[in-house]
Write an enzyme that holds these catalytic residues in place. Structure first.
Site, PDB file in Angstrom:
ATOM      1  N   HIS A   1      -6.023  -9.359   4.049  1.00 55.39           N
ATOM      2  CA  HIS A   1      -5.649  -9.849   2.723  1.00 55.39           C
ATOM      3  C   HIS A   1      -4.248 -10.461   2.662  1.00 55.39           C
ATOM      4  O   HIS A   1      -3.850 -10.974   1.614  1.00 55.39           O
ATOM      5  CB  HIS A   1      -5.779  -8.732   1.672  1.00 55.39           C
TER       6      HIS A   1
ATOM      7  N   CYS B   1       3.696  -1.675  -1.387  1.00 55.84           N
ATOM      8  CA  CYS B   1       3.302  -0.326  -0.980  1.00 55.84           C
ATOM      9  C   CYS B   1       4.305   0.729  -1.449  1.00 55.84           C
ATOM     10  O   CYS B   1       4.029   1.919  -1.408  1.00 55.84           O
ATOM     11  CB  CYS B   1       3.152  -0.259   0.532  1.00 55.84           C
TER      12      CYS B   1
ATOM     13  N   THR C   1     -19.719   2.274  10.186  1.00 56.86           N
ATOM     14  CA  THR C   1     -20.515   1.056  10.073  1.00 56.86           C
ATOM     15  C   THR C   1     -19.623  -0.130   9.733  1.00 56.86           C
ATOM     16  O   THR C   1     -18.834  -0.075   8.787  1.00 56.86           O
ATOM     17  CB  THR C   1     -21.591   1.212   8.987  1.00 56.86           C
TER      18      THR C   1
END
Length: 387
Positions: free
Chosen positions: A206, A330, A244
């Site tokens: 991103h 963050c 997955t």
């Protein structure tokens, strides 16, 4: 409500329309939605082919091999896997780690966790004001039990570039593993992991106009480099990261990296014009301090502290028209000023009156003009031409 000018590309980028189109093709029944781990039918085969293509697209940007790319949920997980995976793989190799005081919290917090497990960490202090970590700082900190050096290539608050190639020469000569956080470097600066002697490198989708929730870790193919898995259950991704795989996110990240490789140099030239325009415009208006190196930086970031008596009013006027950051996204939920600025020697007052502007694909000279005019109008000073 009027939309703000978006100047916070360091926090996240919008997904490129071409990337979105490729991702959508991996979602519905008419697309390639299968589980890449399903090897008994074509749904899984086709998904696996797209995953392999994306792996190659990541590798192409950094001059690596596709088999050296491990998929993760983002750069934070990649950083955790790199540091903890190396540290816990063979405790006999040494328990000393070298990093810096201005790393991303994903590195610093991981190092603090490893300290609780008995590792020793040296936190290099950067050059005041510029944020440069010089190669000799790394060389002087190396000990006989040094296991790993971990440094970011482009600082996420300053845009300052670390001389990774020179540091890689040092770590290679000493037989020390070298990890690089390249979340803010990919697509902005040329990367050659072989030439730079990098063993591990972290990426995020991103930050490069790809989707959130997907990242990658480059792990050099060498017999002595092994990672202890941090997520277990199935032995996916060379046994390093089970779970997955999400083809739509992986395809999106691969497509974004392919576009980044194509436009890297031209985009840096374009954004450098915007950065200089904003910097010189602000210098005309008020007293500012540049945070970061004057020349050793990527074009995407401009970090400045405002020192005039009306600094708070200027910052307020900027935030009324532009989406900007006071530091790393963050850290936005944490009290206190930036740990990066504190390490540079900035006073608490200056650090609290700081803005990080970060530019991207949709940024334009017209937007910079709009921002500067808005500051003038809100300050109540005579109009200035910013050409």
């Amino acid at each position: 409500m009027n939309r703000l000018i978006y100047l916070d590309y360091a926090a996240t980028t919008p997904v490129d329309p071409d990337v979105i189109a490729q991702m959508v093709q991996c979602l519905g029944m008419d697309g390639i939605f299968g589980n890449p781990a399903s090897k008994s039918h074509y749904y899984g085969w086709h998904a696996g082919q797209l995953v392999d293509r994306a792996r190659q697209q990541i590798a192409n940007l950094i001059h690596a091999q596709a088999k050296e790319i491990i998929w993760t949920s983002g750069a934070t997980e990649s950083n955790n896997l790199a540091l903890k995976g190396i540290a816990q793989s063979d405790l006999s190799k040494g328990k000393h780690i070298i990093t810096s005081q201005i790393e991303h919290k994903a590195i610093l917090d991981t190092c603090h966790e490893l300290e609780q497990q008995g590792f020793e960490v040296t936190y290099l202090q950067p050059e005041p004001e510029t944020g440069i970590i010089h190669p000799e700082m790394v060389r002087d900190a190396i000990r006989s039990d040094t296991l790993l050096v971990s440094l970011m290539m482009v600082n996420n608050e300053l845009g300052t570039i670390t001389d990774i190639a020179a540091i890689g020469e040092i770590t290679h000569a000493h037989g020390i593993y070298f990890h690089v956080d390249a979340a803010q470097a990919a697509g902005k600066i040329a990367i050659d992991v072989d030439a730079m002697h990098v063993d591990l490198m972290s990426f995020s989708g991103h930050k490069v106009y790809g989707p959130k929730g997907i990242g990658a870790l480059y792990m050099r193919t060498r017999p002595d480099l092994k990672l202890k898995a941090q997520i277990h259950g199935g032995g996916h991704e060379l046994g390093c990261r089970s779970g997955t795989l999400a083809p739509h996110q992986i395809v999106g990240m691969g497509a974004a990296f392919a576009l980044a490789k194509q436009y890297l140099h031209a985009e840096q030239l374009r954004l450098s014009v915007l950065r200089e325009k904003l910097l010189h415009g602000l210098e005309k208006l008020t007293s500012i301090h540049l945070n970061g190196h004057a020349t050793q930086h990527v074009a995407n970031y401009l970090n400045v502290s405002f020192s005039a008596d009306n600094a708070a009013r200027i910052i307020q006027s900027i935030k009324q028209v532009a989406a900007v950051s006071s530091g790393s996204a963050c850290n936005s939920n944490l009290a206190g000023s930036s740990h990066v600025l504190a390490s540079l020697g900035r006073s608490t007052t200056l650090a609290e009156n700081t803005i990080r502007f970060s530019f991207g694909k949709c940024s334009s000279e017209a937007e910079i003009d709009m921002l500067l005019v808005a500051i003038v109008e809100n300050k109540g000073i005579p109009f200035i031409t910013f050409d």
